[in-house]
Design a protein around this motif. Structure first.
Motif, PDB file in Angstrom:
ATOM      1  N   LEU A 175       0.828  -1.213   0.000  1.00  0.00           N
ATOM      2  CA  LEU A 175       0.000   0.000   0.000  1.00  0.00           C
ATOM      3  C   LEU A 175       0.860   1.259   0.000  1.00  0.00           C
TER       4      LEU A 175
ATOM      5  N   VAL B 222       0.883   4.511   0.907  1.00  0.00           N
ATOM      6  CA  VAL B 222      -0.018   5.279   1.776  1.00  0.00           C
ATOM      7  C   VAL B 222       0.218   6.790   1.700  1.00  0.00           C
TER       8      VAL B 222
ATOM      9  N   PRO C 248     -11.315  11.243   2.973  1.00  0.00           N
ATOM     10  CA  PRO C 248     -11.990   9.996   3.336  1.00  0.00           C
ATOM     11  C   PRO C 248     -11.149   9.117   4.254  1.00  0.00           C
TER      12      PRO C 248
ATOM     13  N   SER D 222      -7.309   7.617   3.746  1.00  0.00           N
ATOM     14  CA  SER D 222      -6.580   8.416   2.745  1.00  0.00           C
ATOM     15  C   SER D 222      -5.157   8.760   3.180  1.00  0.00           C
TER      16      SER D 222
ATOM     17  N   LYS E 275      -4.359  10.453   6.342  1.00  0.00           N
ATOM     18  CA  LYS E 275      -4.271  11.650   7.190  1.00  0.00           C
ATOM     19  C   LYS E 275      -3.497  11.379   8.484  1.00  0.00           C
TER      20      LYS E 275
ATOM     21  N   THR F 268      -1.450   8.894   9.082  1.00  0.00           N
ATOM     22  CA  THR F 268      -0.072   8.538   8.745  1.00  0.00           C
ATOM     23  C   THR F 268       0.744   9.799   8.487  1.00  0.00           C
TER      24      THR F 268
ATOM     25  N   GLU G  38       6.116   7.470  12.591  1.00  0.00           N
ATOM     26  CA  GLU G  38       6.281   6.599  11.425  1.00  0.00           C
ATOM     27  C   GLU G  38       7.500   7.079  10.651  1.00  0.00           C
TER      28      GLU G  38
ATOM     29  N   GLU H 229      -8.013  14.029  14.742  1.00  0.00           N
ATOM     30  CA  GLU H 229      -9.417  13.810  15.116  1.00  0.00           C
ATOM     31  C   GLU H 229      -9.629  13.909  16.631  1.00  0.00           C
TER      32      GLU H 229
HETATM   33  N1  LIG Z   1       0.690   0.321  10.739  1.00  0.00           N
HETATM   34  C1  LIG Z   1       0.033   0.064   9.599  1.00  0.00           C
HETATM   35  N2  LIG Z   1       0.271  -1.059   8.910  1.00  0.00           N
HETATM   36  C2  LIG Z   1      -0.355  -1.300   7.728  1.00  0.00           C
HETATM   37  N3  LIG Z   1      -1.257  -0.494   7.180  1.00  0.00           N
HETATM   38  C3  LIG Z   1      -1.548   0.650   7.826  1.00  0.00           C
HETATM   39  C4  LIG Z   1      -0.929   0.982   9.074  1.00  0.00           C
HETATM   40  N4  LIG Z   1      -1.422   2.188   9.486  1.00  0.00           N
HETATM   41  C5  LIG Z   1      -2.312   2.550   8.546  1.00  0.00           C
HETATM   42  N5  LIG Z   1      -2.392   1.644   7.542  1.00  0.00           N
HETATM   43  C6  LIG Z   1      -3.217   1.755   6.347  1.00  0.00           C
HETATM   44  O1  LIG Z   1      -2.838   2.939   5.669  1.00  0.00           O
HETATM   45  C7  LIG Z   1      -3.974   3.594   5.119  1.00  0.00           C
HETATM   46  C8  LIG Z   1      -4.050   5.002   5.644  1.00  0.00           C
HETATM   47  O2  LIG Z   1      -4.316   4.954   7.035  1.00  0.00           O
HETATM   48  P1  LIG Z   1      -4.504   6.265   7.902  1.00  0.00           P
HETATM   49  O3  LIG Z   1      -4.766   5.800   9.274  1.00  0.00           O
HETATM   50  O4  LIG Z   1      -3.351   7.170   7.682  1.00  0.00           O
HETATM   51  O5  LIG Z   1      -5.811   6.879   7.225  1.00  0.00           O
HETATM   52  P2  LIG Z   1      -6.732   8.063   7.710  1.00  0.00           P
HETATM   53  O6  LIG Z   1      -6.886   8.988   6.567  1.00  0.00           O
HETATM   54  O7  LIG Z   1      -6.206   8.627   8.986  1.00  0.00           O
HETATM   55  O8  LIG Z   1      -8.133   7.322   7.968  1.00  0.00           O
HETATM   56  P3  LIG Z   1      -9.273   7.589   9.083  1.00  0.00           P
HETATM   57  O9  LIG Z   1     -10.089   8.741   8.571  1.00  0.00           O
HETATM   58  O10 LIG Z   1     -10.077   6.322   9.069  1.00  0.00           O
HETATM   59  O11 LIG Z   1      -8.602   7.845  10.384  1.00  0.00           O
HETATM   60  C9  LIG Z   1      -5.169   2.725   5.471  1.00  0.00           C
HETATM   61  O12 LIG Z   1      -5.460   1.906   4.379  1.00  0.00           O
HETATM   62  C10 LIG Z   1      -4.686   1.907   6.654  1.00  0.00           C
HETATM   63  O13 LIG Z   1      -5.350   0.677   6.709  1.00  0.00           O
END
Ligand SMILES: Nc1ncnc2c1ncn2[C@@H]1O[C@H](COP(=O)(O)OP(=O)(O)OP(=O)(O)O)[C@@H](O)[C@H]1O
Ligand SMILES: [Mg+2]
Length: 261
Positions: A33, A35, A54, A57, A59, A61, A70, A181
């Motif tokens: 992925l 990311v 969404p 997406s 955010k 990370t 990270e 959040e």
């Molecule tokens: N430690 C990890 N190992 C593997 N995949 C991860 C890890 N952390 C996040 N992901 C994946 O990376 C992608 C982005 O995750 P992230 O948590 O950054 O999204 P987000 O925009 O904060 O979502 P949300 O609005 O649900 O909080 C997602 O598909 C998630 O499943």
């Protein structure tokens, strides 16, 4: 440090005193992925940037890379002109420079509210106990929970705990505050008390990156909205521009979903 720069279209609101956080062509993968994809983002001192997009997406990370919870695969991140340190004491100092407030408050359950706000000051900033206590009490007053200082986190409401978490981060004199959040785990009647503390921080000139679905906050406090989808920054605009006239289909689609429920 890089030259003077202000957010696009917000010349009046942001003091022109340089870039504080710079992400340059940042990429990160989790296995297959991708990311974070070629992320370029510059945050000026005193600027408030709201990140929306969404679920999944990237955010959270993105936030987590800024205080190096990270690692990144390629690209560069700097804070106040310095690249992120890899490890050790430098990294601990960086983490203190970058305050982080999460959805879950992460307070130490077996320490009082006061001790929670004193701890980092003593351990990382090497403040003496008396100074740390004075500062902790002043910050707890500032976020409106001064009278709760001797309680344990579990004795407080979610909104109060989140305000303690904000005070704890502020106690380190951070250069920038990241909020991921911060109100989404709270009961509706507690959301505003946390947003008001954040509004005040923004007015006081704190540099802030805020992941939130609170569009009222974005409209009133943000200098800039960054819209992410599928690991990319799809759109950046002032809140007015973004909410009244989103350019991309992804943003239009996202806004139609969150604004109509
Ligand atoms: N430690 C990890 N190992 C593997 N995949 C991860 C890890 N952390 C996040 N992901 C994946 O990376 C992608 C982005 O995750 P992230 O948590 O950054 O999204 P987000 O925009 O904060 O979502 P949300 O609005 O649900 O909080 C997602 O598909 C998630 O499943
Ligand atoms: Mg997230």
């Amino acid at each position: 440090m890089s030259g003077v720069s202000v957010a696009k279209g917000t010349e009046d609101a942001v003091p022109a005193s340089g870039d504080l956080v710079v992400l340059n062509n940042v990429n990160k993968h989790f296995g297959a992925l991708h990311v974070l994809q070629d992320i370029d983002l510059t945050i000026a001192r005193g600027e408030v940037v709201v990140v929306i997009g969404p679920s999944g997406s990237g955010k959270s990370t993105l936030c987590r890379t800024i205080n190096r919870l990270e690692t990144i695969d390629s690209g560069a991140i700097s804070i106040d002109g310095k690249p992120l340190p890899q490890e050790g004491r430098e990294l601990a100092r960086l983490r203190a420079d970058v305050g982080m407030v999460f959805q879950s408050f992460n307070l130490f359950a077996h320490k009082t509210v006061l001790e929670n706000v004193m701890l980092g000051q003593v351990k990382v900033r090497k403040a003496d106990k008396q100074t740390a206590e004075q500062k902790a009490r002043a910050l707890l007053d500032r976020v409106g929970v001064g009278t709760q200082a001797d309680k344990y986190p579990a004795q407080l409401s979610g909104g109060q705990q989140q305000r303690v978490a904000i005070a704890r981060a502020l106690a380190m004199d951070p250069k920038v505050m990241l909020f991921d959040e911060p109100t989404s785990a709270l009961d509706p009647e507690m959301i505003n008390e946390v947003l008001e503390v954040m509004q005040q921080l923004a007015r006081d000139g704190m540099t802030m990156v805020v992941v939130t679905h609170e569009m009222g906050f974005a409209r009133s406090a943000a200098n800039r909205v960054v819209f992410m989808a599928d690991g990319k920054i799809v759109e950046e605009a002032t809140p007015d521009q973004f909410f009244s006239n989103p350019r991309s289909d992804r943003a239009k689609d996202f806004l139609s979903k969150i604004l109509h429920h």
